[in-house]
Design an enzyme around this catalytic site. Structure first.
Site, PDB file in Angstrom:
ATOM      1  N   THR A   1       0.959  -1.313   0.074  1.00  0.00           N
ATOM      2  CA  THR A   1       0.143  -0.003  -0.207  1.00  0.00           C
ATOM      3  C   THR A   1       0.898   1.248   0.148  1.00  0.00           C
ATOM      4  O   THR A   1       2.066   1.099  -0.172  1.00  0.00           O
ATOM      5  CB  THR A   1      -0.845  -0.064   1.259  1.00  0.00           C
ATOM      6  OG1 THR A   1      -2.022   1.217   1.194  1.00  0.00           O
ATOM      7  CG2 THR A   1      -0.384   0.068   2.515  1.00  0.00           C
ATOM      8  N   ASN A   2       0.382   2.500   0.253  1.00  0.00           N
ATOM      9  CA  ASN A   2       1.030   3.784   0.284  1.00  0.00           C
ATOM     10  C   ASN A   2       0.695   4.357   1.497  1.00  0.00           C
ATOM     11  O   ASN A   2      -0.192   3.972   2.222  1.00  0.00           O
ATOM     12  CB  ASN A   2       0.721   4.527  -1.138  1.00  0.00           C
ATOM     13  CG  ASN A   2      -0.661   4.400  -1.479  1.00  0.00           C
ATOM     14  OD1 ASN A   2      -1.270   5.234  -0.545  1.00  0.00           O
ATOM     15  ND2 ASN A   2      -1.088   4.080  -2.208  1.00  0.00           N
ATOM     16  N   ARG A   3       1.252   5.592   1.497  1.00  0.00           N
ATOM     17  CA  ARG A   3       1.021   6.406   2.697  1.00  0.00           C
ATOM     18  C   ARG A   3      -0.079   7.441   2.825  1.00  0.00           C
ATOM     19  O   ARG A   3      -0.589   7.961   3.824  1.00  0.00           O
ATOM     20  CB  ARG A   3       2.330   7.295   2.780  1.00  0.00           C
ATOM     21  CG  ARG A   3       3.538   6.730   3.200  1.00  0.00           C
ATOM     22  CD  ARG A   3       4.654   7.693   2.810  1.00  0.00           C
ATOM     23  NE  ARG A   3       4.897   8.504   3.860  1.00  0.00           N
ATOM     24  CZ  ARG A   3       5.517   8.627   5.038  1.00  0.00           C
ATOM     25  NH1 ARG A   3       6.163   7.445   5.448  1.00  0.00           N
ATOM     26  NH2 ARG A   3       5.430   9.664   6.002  1.00  0.00           N
ATOM     27  N   SER A   4      -0.853   7.189   1.901  1.00  0.00           N
ATOM     28  CA  SER A   4      -2.247   7.898   1.782  1.00  0.00           C
ATOM     29  C   SER A   4      -3.200   7.562   3.279  1.00  0.00           C
ATOM     30  O   SER A   4      -3.532   6.480   3.172  1.00  0.00           O
ATOM     31  CB  SER A   4      -2.784   7.724   0.489  1.00  0.00           C
ATOM     32  OG  SER A   4      -4.395   8.140   0.752  1.00  0.00           O
TER      33      SER A   4
END
Ligand code: CTP
Length: 414
Positions: free
Chosen positions: A218-221
């Protein structure tokens, strides 16, 4: 909820009718939070309410006189039963919270024997009711029929919650917490806003691309900007569908949430709702790649792959697939994208706007500490399809959202 001013509420005049329920103490919190948000709160208490909380408590949190009886002066020069007409006329909204079975019956049948009842008759402002009572009482035919009568006249019901009562019983009838009540007030006040009758689809959060039953990429959003957009769109009167890959955020009142995990699921959900959308705002951080295979079993460190190599394949670009279908559907009428960039912000953003066929592109520089992922503020530049460029000052994500929603409303109004 922070107490940053909310444009929709700031300077509004709200009448808060408080009736005799053990939940009265929670109405104190509601009065206090509304006051902090810049609302002028005038409280009317029934006699029974005064058995639970004193008028002084409400006076202390609102900084205003509290109205308790038809027959005494509420602190002004006019007797209260005359003053109520002024209160009723100047109010933007009347909320009866908590509303007892007795008060619901009075309102449903037009009784006029206390200050709250006559004010409810005299006002032309929207009325919200938040019932709070024992579960069996709430389920009783008498209460349900009275609620049906009131709703038939345009009164908005805030559904009570399920939970444990002071009596120890469990059922439906509990008074909601303050954020939900404020959400319901916003929803009602926003109903005639600039996006009235418009359907907005908004995506939020970082997608999760599964690797095995316990792991994902996933990512940091955080999803905060997308949720703020959903709230701002609802405040402007839109019907909002929030397609969310975010975790742990509370959806704004009245917004329909469709939870999704992966980019593929998000794409399918967006495309399903494309034809019904007047505008689409893609605030989600969509993973560009996903693991080529998803293992059915947890990948063990002793599986013989040392070091482990992950093979990734490209995810679909959701905005490009929307652009393709838009040629025939002609919907959504307005499409907004986001671009998080770490270099050459404007040049990259302009290229994305053109390639993805966007009407607006909101660009932010993720190298700035006070903007982008997981913080409450954002610093963005809005590019439009005509070559225009608008740089906003550092602001809360809520204010950035309001501004983007105004731009969307302008485009939909053209
Ligand atoms: N987006 C999308 N589908 C993807 C990736 C991104 O619809 N698979 C959307 C995002 O929601 C955002 C916009 O495209 O509104 C730009 O996202 P961004 O990640 O900045 O752009 P990419 O096209 O992924 O370009 P790059 O990662 O190369 O900068």
């Amino acid at each position: 909820m922070d107490s940053e001013r909310i444009t929709l509420l700031d300077g509004k005049r709200i009448l808060l009718g408080v009736t005799g329920s053990i939940a009265c103490y929670k109405a104190v919190d509601l009065a206090s939070k509304l006051t902090q948000l810049g609302v002028q709160v005038d409280v009317i208490m029934t006699e029974a309410a005064q058995q639970f909380v004193t008028p002084l408590t409400f006076q202390a949190v609102t900084g205003r006189p509290v109205y308790t009886s038809m027959w005494t002066s509420g602190g002004g020069s006019l007797p209260t039963h005359v003053a109520h007409v002024g209160l009723a006329e100047s109010a933007d909204l009347l909320i009866v919270a908590p509303a007892t079975a007795n008060t619901l019956a009075k309102l449903a049948h037009g009784l006029a024997d206390d200050l709250l009842a006559i004010t409810a008759l005299a006002t032309t402002a929207p009325i919200l009711i938040s019932p709070a009572m024992d579960g069996h009482m709430y389920a009783s035919l008498a209460v349900q029929e009275n609620l049906a009568i009131l709703q038939g006249r345009g009164v908005t019901l805030i559904e009570p919650e399920t939970g444990r009562f002071a009596s120890g019983l469990v059922g439906v009838g509990r008074f909601p917490e303050t954020p939900k009540l404020i959400g319901a007030i916003r929803h009602r006040l926003g109903r005639s806003g600039a996006l009235k009758g418009k359907n907005l689809v908004i995506t939020a959060g970082g997608t999760r691309e599964p690797l095995d039953p316990v792991r994902f990429i996933t990512n940091r959003s955080s999803g905060k900007q997308g949720y703020a957009l959903a709230q701002a769109a609802a405040d402007a009167g839109a019907e909002v569908m929030l397609i969310s890959a975010a975790r742990g955020l509370t959806a704004p009142y009245g917004v329909q949430v469709i939870p999704v995990e992966s980019a593929y699921q998000m794409q399918q959900t967006v495309l399903t709702h494309q034809a019904g959308a007047d505008a689409l705002i893609m605030a989600a951080a969509v993973a560009d790649f996903r693991p080529r295979t998803i293992s059915d079993q947890k990948i063990k460190k002793t599986s013989g792959n040392d070091p482990l190599t992950l093979h990734l394949e490209k995810n679909p670009d959701i905005l490009l697939s929307v652009k393709e279908r838009r040629r025939d559907l002609h919907r959504p009428r307005v499409v907004v994208g986001f671009a998080a960039e770490s270099e050459d912000l404007i040049a990259h953003a302009r290229e994305k706007l053109e390639r993805k066929g966007l009407d607006l592109l909101v660009a932010n520089d993720i190298t700035a500490k006070d903007a982008g992922f997981d913080v409450d503020t954002n610093r963005v530049v809005i590019l439009d399809a005509r070559g225009g460029q608008e740089a906003l000052e550092l602001a809360s994500k809520a204010h950035v959202a309001e501004h983007i929603i105004q731009r969307v409303a302008q485009l939909l109004g053209q």
